[in-house]
Design an enzyme around this catalytic site. Structure first.
Site, short mmCIF file in Angstrom:
data_model
loop_
_atom_site.label_atom_id
_atom_site.label_comp_id
_atom_site.label_asym_id
_atom_site.label_seq_id
_atom_site.Cartn_x
_atom_site.Cartn_y
_atom_site.Cartn_z
N LYS A 22 71.82 42.12 -108.94
CA LYS A 22 73.14 41.55 -108.61
C LYS A 22 73.13 40.03 -108.67
O LYS A 22 74.00 39.42 -109.30
CB LYS A 22 73.55 41.99 -107.20
CG LYS A 22 74.72 41.21 -106.63
CD LYS A 22 75.11 41.64 -105.24
CE LYS A 22 74.60 40.81 -104.12
NZ LYS A 22 75.22 39.50 -103.90
N ASN A 23 72.15 39.42 -108.03
CA ASN A 23 72.21 37.96 -107.90
C ASN A 23 71.86 37.23 -109.20
O ASN A 23 72.05 36.03 -109.30
CB ASN A 23 71.36 37.49 -106.71
CG ASN A 23 72.03 37.87 -105.39
OD1 ASN A 23 73.22 38.21 -105.37
ND2 ASN A 23 71.29 37.84 -104.31
N CYS A 117 79.81 37.86 -98.06
CA CYS A 117 79.37 38.23 -96.71
C CYS A 117 79.40 37.01 -95.81
O CYS A 117 79.00 35.92 -96.21
CB CYS A 117 77.92 38.74 -96.74
SG CYS A 117 77.71 40.25 -97.67
N ARG A 122 78.52 28.71 -94.69
CA ARG A 122 77.99 28.73 -96.06
C ARG A 122 78.60 27.56 -96.83
O ARG A 122 79.46 27.74 -97.69
CB ARG A 122 78.30 30.07 -96.74
CG ARG A 122 77.64 31.25 -96.04
CD ARG A 122 77.80 32.57 -96.79
NE ARG A 122 76.89 32.66 -97.92
CZ ARG A 122 76.71 33.77 -98.65
NH1 ARG A 122 77.39 34.86 -98.34
NH2 ARG A 122 75.87 33.78 -99.66
N ILE A 124 79.15 24.32 -99.44
CA ILE A 124 78.82 24.16 -100.86
C ILE A 124 78.59 22.68 -101.20
O ILE A 124 78.74 22.26 -102.35
CB ILE A 124 79.89 24.79 -101.79
CG1 ILE A 124 81.26 24.13 -101.58
CG2 ILE A 124 79.99 26.29 -101.61
CD1 ILE A 124 82.23 24.41 -102.74
N ASP A 328 67.43 38.59 -97.68
CA ASP A 328 68.24 39.75 -98.08
C ASP A 328 67.53 41.08 -97.81
O ASP A 328 68.10 42.15 -98.03
CB ASP A 328 68.63 39.66 -99.56
CG ASP A 328 69.53 38.48 -99.85
OD1 ASP A 328 70.09 37.92 -98.89
OD2 ASP A 328 69.67 38.10 -101.03
N ARG A 420 79.30 46.43 -103.09
CA ARG A 420 79.22 45.12 -103.76
C ARG A 420 77.87 44.93 -104.44
O ARG A 420 77.76 44.14 -105.37
CB ARG A 420 79.43 43.99 -102.73
CG ARG A 420 80.87 43.87 -102.26
CD ARG A 420 81.11 42.56 -101.54
NE ARG A 420 80.29 41.55 -102.14
CZ ARG A 420 79.47 40.73 -101.47
NH1 ARG A 420 79.40 40.80 -100.18
NH2 ARG A 420 78.76 39.83 -102.10
N1 EPU Z 1 73.28 25.53 -98.03
C1 EPU Z 1 73.81 24.31 -97.71
N2 EPU Z 1 74.60 23.67 -98.62
C2 EPU Z 1 74.88 24.21 -99.84
C3 EPU Z 1 74.34 25.47 -100.17
C4 EPU Z 1 73.54 26.12 -99.24
O1 EPU Z 1 73.56 23.80 -96.61
O2 EPU Z 1 75.61 23.58 -100.62
C5 EPU Z 1 72.41 26.24 -97.07
C6 EPU Z 1 73.02 27.56 -96.61
O3 EPU Z 1 73.90 27.36 -95.52
C7 EPU Z 1 71.78 28.37 -96.26
C8 EPU Z 1 70.73 27.86 -97.24
O4 EPU Z 1 71.22 26.62 -97.74
O5 EPU Z 1 71.36 28.05 -94.95
C9 EPU Z 1 70.46 28.76 -98.42
O6 EPU Z 1 71.68 29.12 -99.05
P1 EPU Z 1 71.76 29.43 -100.61
O7 EPU Z 1 72.64 28.44 -101.24
O8 EPU Z 1 70.38 29.61 -101.14
O9 EPU Z 1 72.50 30.83 -100.61
P2 EPU Z 1 73.60 31.34 -101.63
O10 EPU Z 1 73.34 30.79 -102.97
O11 EPU Z 1 74.95 31.16 -101.04
C10 EPU Z 1 72.23 33.40 -102.43
C11 EPU Z 1 72.45 34.88 -102.49
C12 EPU Z 1 72.37 35.46 -101.08
C13 EPU Z 1 71.03 35.12 -100.45
C14 EPU Z 1 70.78 33.60 -100.51
C15 EPU Z 1 69.39 33.21 -100.05
C16 EPU Z 1 73.87 35.11 -104.39
C17 EPU Z 1 75.21 35.40 -104.93
N3 EPU Z 1 73.74 35.14 -103.08
O12 EPU Z 1 73.28 32.88 -101.61
O13 EPU Z 1 72.45 36.86 -101.26
O14 EPU Z 1 70.99 35.53 -99.12
O15 EPU Z 1 70.95 33.12 -101.86
O16 EPU Z 1 68.43 33.84 -100.82
O17 EPU Z 1 72.93 34.88 -105.13
C18 EPU Z 1 72.91 39.08 -100.65
O18 EPU Z 1 72.61 39.41 -101.81
O19 EPU Z 1 73.07 39.92 -99.72
C19 EPU Z 1 73.07 37.67 -100.33
C20 EPU Z 1 73.71 37.24 -99.26
#
Ligand code: EPU
Length: 441
Positions: A22-23, A117, A122, A124, A328, A420
């Site tokens: 998925k990711n 989720c 979260r 950006i 995850d 999902r």
């Molecule tokens: N973070 C920031 N600023 C940002 C981005 C992230 O502070 O601009 C923080 C987040 O708050 C968090 C940490 O950095 O504490 C890591 O977040 P990351 O950006 O790595 O997560 P993500 O890209 O939003 C992806 C997966 C998630 C998985 C995380 C961590 C996808 C679509 N989602 O999320 O997957 O938990 O990486 O490995 O790739 C799932 O599949 O169930 C899922 C939630």
């Protein structure tokens, strides 16, 4: 609304096959916007996040042909739009990859803030940092809620041209690393991204883009270097079209979920189509619990079983970015720990609010206390069926595993979360002996 009904207690045995990740696919599908020729993507999982990605591509003007199970031909040459429809953006987290891909394609992008989720805040900000470093202006568009309170509802990006830069992410972020790659791949010059996430899906995105003509090195390490290219045509010469096929990497988390399901039911399961080294940390923690996990490296199989009479033992788990224990997999692992003798501790270091499943497992007899950043689990002799809900995607996977291991009947509602990210989960689990059905309420 449908629900899952599980009669627990069956040992899972036999062979099960893992789908594409998925990711990975949720980044690779937006990345097709960067291509100057059509391509074919294989091993695409049949999950609702993919359907949303395909709908976004179509709404932007891409042509999508479904060639067979898990195989899509995608042509983006007639895409002119740069705005992701709000109804799709808000349905999943990965809609933010369209920001990076559209910016990289045409220097403009607009999308509502992504959904997905709820796992705590979260932000950006790291994605925006990367876009701005490459020369994009970012505008945060304010919306008002029913009480008139303002909040950031959408993001708009605009760049006259994208120029390479040295980007250091302040946080190790999967999404920001992916978006930095997507927006830098066609920027002028050589971009260096430091403090990158190293997850297998980042390597998969880079492999896909390189296969189509990008120059990305270092994916899978903390430092990624991208020499910008003006075109991504695979092998096709100017004016010709060679359609390349790319197969999405196997889903590390789906594989891990099946590993825990096999263990929790004291089963004996061969999980096929995996990349064993992606599963190393999951396997190590399971082995500490007394589960037998054998990776058959050259055959892409992992064999999970429990020796007769063996009792599960408590262990400690700390979630970390790859190659550490994946956040995850944390809810699923908690089910195994709930059945393990002694006291286990979980420390969640990625998300601040990933324990909504605890209340559901308690309804099934688990003994779990929450701490500031984790959970303490005291093993119980067994779980019992209950009416529970899938609070989010991986929380849903956890209650499915708990239901399979429990005595009696478990009913799970809110299963759209599970859909999902898990392709044909009912059929796959039935194939290894689970008594699980999808029932219309
Ligand atoms: N973070 C920031 N600023 C940002 C981005 C992230 O502070 O601009 C923080 C987040 O708050 C968090 C940490 O950095 O504490 C890591 O977040 P990351 O950006 O790595 O997560 P993500 O890209 O939003 C992806 C997966 C998630 C998985 C995380 C961590 C996808 C679509 N989602 O999320 O997957 O938990 O990486 O490995 O790739 C799932 O599949 O169930 C899922 C939630």
């Amino acid at each position: 609304m449908d629900k899952l009904v599980i009669q627990g207690g069956n040992r899972l045995t036999g062979d099960i096959y893992v789908s594409g990740a998925k990711n990975s696919v949720v980044a690779i599908l937006p990345a097709t916007l960067l291509l100057d020729v059509p391509c074919i993507i294989e091993n695409v999982p049949d999950i609702s996040d993919v359907k949303i990605c395909l709908s976004i591509l179509e709404s932007l003007g891409a042509q999508i042909d479904h060639l067979g199970e898990g195989t899509y031909k995608i042509s983006c040459e007639y895409v002119r739009d740069y705005e992701v429809p709000e109804k799709y953006a808000q349905k999943m987290r990965a809609s933010y990859y369209f920001l990076g891909a559209l910016l990289g394609r045409c220097g403009r992008a607009k999308a509502a803030m992504p959904g997905g989720c709820y796992l705590g805040e979260r932000p950006i900000d790291q994605h925006l940092l990367a876009f701005e470093a490459l020369g994009a202006d970012t505008t945060l568009i304010e919306y008002k809620n029913d009480d008139g309170v303002g909040y950031v509802g959408a993001v708009e990006l605009h760049a006259k041209e994208l120029n390479a830069n040295h980007i250091t992410l302040n946080v190790v972020s999967v999404g920001a690393t992916m978006n930095a790659i997507l927006s830098a791949v066609k920027a002028h010059g050589t971009t260096v991204i430091e403090n990158c996430a190293r997850e297998p899906h980042i390597v998969d995105l880079a492999n896909f883009l390189n296969y189509m003509g990008a120059h990305i090195s270092g994916a899978g390490t903390h430092k990624i270097t991208i020499e910008g290219v003006s075109e991504l045509r695979g092998n096709a010469a100017e004016g010709s079209v060679e359609i390349r096929s790319y197969s999405v990497v196997p889903d590390q988390i789906e594989a891990g979920t099946f590993m825990i399901a096999a263990a929790a039911t004291r089963g004996d399961v061969y999980i096929h189509g995996v990349i064993p080294h992606h599963l190393r940390d999951i396997a190590d923690r399971m082995a500490e619990c007394g589960v037998e996990v054998e990776a058959i490296e050259n055959e892409d199989i992992v064999h999970v079983y429990v020796k007769e009479g063996a009792a599960f033992q408590a262990t400690n788990v700390v979630t970390e970015p790859y190659p550490g224990f994946p956040t995850d997999m944390q809810p699923q692992m908690a089910v195994l720990l709930a059945l393990s003798e002694g006291q286990s501790n979980i420390t969640e270091s990625v998300w601040e609010d990933r324990f909504k499943y605890v209340e559901e497992l308690r309804l099934m007899g688990a003994n779990i206390d929450l701490t500031r950043d984790g959970a303490i689990i005291w093993g119980v002799n067994g779980l019992h069926g209950a009416k529970v809900k899938a609070c989010d995607l991986r929380a849903g996977a956890a209650v499915v595993i708990a239901g399979l291991a429990a005595t009696g009947t478990t009913e799970i509602t809110d299963i759209h979360h599970i859909e999902r990210g898990y392709s044909h989960i009912v059929e796959k689990l039935r194939g290894i002996g689970a008594d699980i059905q999808r029932v219309s309420e």
